[in-house]
Motif scaffolding. Structure first.
Motif: not given
Length: 425
Positions: A224-226, A236-238, A243, A349, A352-353, A368, A370
Motif C-alpha cells: 500500500k502506498t497510502s 513508501r512507494n517504489l 507516500d 488516497r 498500491y505499488s 503505482l 493510484f
C-alpha cells in the motif's frame, strides 16, 4: 438442494486456532470471528479483550453499513482491482447480477465460501466456489463496487440518472492512456491482507457474472502506498519515499464528510441515489525506476520536496510537521499537490505499488496504481492533477498509462439491500 448464497457456512471445529473460510460465526455467536474491526478502524479485540492490530488478526471487516467498506477502512496490504464490461443488454439480468454479487460479497468478506462451496455439491455440476481460499482467514477482505460513465449510455435506461460528478476520464498533458487499461462499466476493488483471498474474490465474482459481464482489465497491487491510519507507519512507494503523509484518516469523520462522502445538495436530482457514496479515480502510473535509481539523492528529495529518511518537508524536522510550501522548489511534487496550491482540493488516497514483469526492453513494468476517493472528481482529483501535469518535476520519471472514473454507491444497509439498489429502483 443448493445452500442459499446468503446463509453462513459451517463453523470451525472447537479449538480451531484461527477462523477458516467456513468459520464465519464468532465466539458464542457474538459476532464475526476474532471480533469485527470497524470500517476504518485499525485494531480488533482478542478473546481476552486486548487490542491488537487488525492486520494481525486475519479477521473480518463488516460488510453492511451506510458506506461501502474499502474506502475509509484501514488499508490492507494487497489489492486485486477489476473493471468489467456489461455484455448483457437486459436490465433485469444486470439487476439480478448485482443482487447475486452482493450475496456473494457478504459471504466472501465474512470468510465463507460461495453457495455450497468448493466441494460436497452435485458431482455432475461445477462447484459453487473455486476453492483456492479454503482454510484461509477472512484477511480483512473488503469488496467495493463502482459504476462507470459508460453504464449510463442508454442501454439500461439510466441516462437521466448520471450524476454530474461522474465525468468521463479526463486526459492531461503527458498522458499516454491505453484504452485496454482504461474505462469500464463496472469495477470491483478487492483489498485483503492475503493476495490469494483478494484474487479468489474477484475470480468468483467474475465466474458468477459469466455471460453478463466480462473482465475489461484488472490490476494486482502490493505494498500500500497510502494509509488511512495516520498513527501507523507511513508506507513508501517504489521510489522509496513516504507516500500519503497528509492523507485523510479513516477515523476523521469531519474530513470524510467534507471531502469524501456524497450527501446533502451533492446528492440531489440525478445524484440522489449517491447519498452515502463517493467517487473513485483509478490511474495506472508507470514509474521509470531505472532512470530514478540513477538520480542523485539531492535531486530525488528536491523532486518530492521531502527528505527520504524521515519524510519531513523541506526545512522541517519531522514527517508530520506542517510544510512551508514556499521553501520548496516551485515544481516539487508536494508543493504542487498540496491543498493550499489547489483551492483546498482534498482526496482520500489508497493506492498500491505494482510490478508486472518487464516491458520487453529490459526494464521493469512497475509503478503505482493510484486510487483516489472524493466527493466530486471535478473539485477533487481534477484540479490536483491539472497542477501536477502542468509542472511537476516528477513527470520526468512517471507516465499515466491507464485511467478510469467510477461512481461508488452507498453501502449495503442490511440483508435485504443490494449493491446499486437506489440507482435501479
Amino acid at each position: 438442494m443448493s445452500q442459499p448464497v446468503n446463509e453462513p457456512a459451517d463453523t470451525a471445529a472447537p479449538g480451531s486456532p484461527a477462523p477458516s473460510r467456513r468459520a464465519v460465526i464468532g465466539w458464542g455467536g457474538a459476532g464475526l470471528a476474532l471480533g469485527a474491526a470497524a470500517a476504518g478502524g485499525a485494531v480488533a479485540l482478542t478473546r481476552d479483550g486486548g487490542a491488537v492490530p487488525a492486520a494481525d488478526t486475519g479477521g473480518a471487516v463488516p460488510f453492511h453499513g451506510p458506506h461501502q467498506a474499502g474506502i475509509a477502512t484501514a488499508v490492507q496490504d494487497r489489492l486485486h482491482f477489476a473493471a468489467f464490461d456489461v455484455t448483457t443488454k437486459d436490465r433485469a439480468e444486470l439487476v439480478q447480477l448485482l443482487k447475486d454479487w452482493t450475496r456473494a460479497a457478504e459471504r466472501l468478506t465474512a470468510g465463507a465460501e460461495v453457495g455450497e462451496g468448493a466441494y460436497g455439491g452435485l458431482p455432475e455440476a461445477p462447484p459453487d466456489d473455486t476453492g483456492e481460499a479454503l482454510g484461509l482467514k477472512p484477511s480483512r477482505l473488503t469488496l467495493t463496487i463502482g459504476f462507470g460513465p459508460s453504464l449510463f449510455d442508454g442501454r439500461f435506461g439510466l441516462e437521466d440518472r448520471r450524476p454530474g460528478a461522474l465525468i468521463d476520464p479526463p486526459r492531461f498533458p503527458g498522458d499516454n492512456l491505453d484504452p485496454a487499461r482504461s474505462g469500464g462499466d463496472l469495477c470491483v476493488q478487492a483489498c485483503a491482507d492475503d493476495p490469494q483471498v483478494a484474487v479468489h474474490a474477484i475470480r468468483n465474482l467474475a465466474r458468477i457474472g459469466f455471460g453478463k459481464v466480462a473482465v475489461r482489465w484488472s490490476q494486482l497491487g502490493f505494498g500500500k502506498t497510502s494509509s488511512t491510519t495516520p498513527d501507523a507507519q507511513t508506507p513508501r512507494n517504489l521510489f522509496g519515499f513516504k507516500d500519503g503523509t497528509r492523507n485523510v484518516a479513516g477515523t476523521d469523520t469531519a474530513r470524510l464528510d467534507e471531502h469524501v462522502w456524497v450527501s446533502g445538495k451533492d446528492a440531489e436530482g440525478p445524484a440522489a441515489w449517491m447519498d452515502g457514496g463517493s467517487y473513485l479515480v483509478a490511474r495506472r502510473i508507470r514509474m521509470n525506476v531505472e532512470t530514478w535509481d540513477r538520480t542523485s539523492l539531492a535531486e530525488q528529495e528536491d523532486v518530492f520536496g521531502r527528505d527520504k529518511r524521515e519524510g519531513a518537508a523541506v526545512g522541517k524536522a519531522k514527517e508530520h510537521d506542517e510544510p512551508f510550501l514556499k521553501a520548496m522548489k516551485p515544481d516539487s511534487h508536494v508543493r504542487l499537490a498540496h491543498p493550499d496550491t489547489n483551492g483546498g482540493a482534498t482526496i482520500l488516497r489508497r493506492g498500491y505499488s505494482f510490478t508486472d514483469g518487464t516491458d520487453g526492453l529490459g526494464r521493469l513494468e512497475a509503478g503505482l496504481f493510484f486510487l483516489a476517493y472524493q466527493k466530486d472528481v471535478r473539485t477533487g482529483f481534477v484540479p490536483v492533477q491539472t497542477s501536477l501535469a502542468r509542472a511537476d518535476a516528477l513527470n520526468e520519471y512517471i507516465q499515466h498509462v491507464g485511467s478510469a472514473v467510477f461512481a461508488i454507491p452507498p453501502g449495503v444497509r442490511d440483508r435485504d439491500d443490494w449493491w446499486g439498489r437506489a440507482l435501479f429502483t
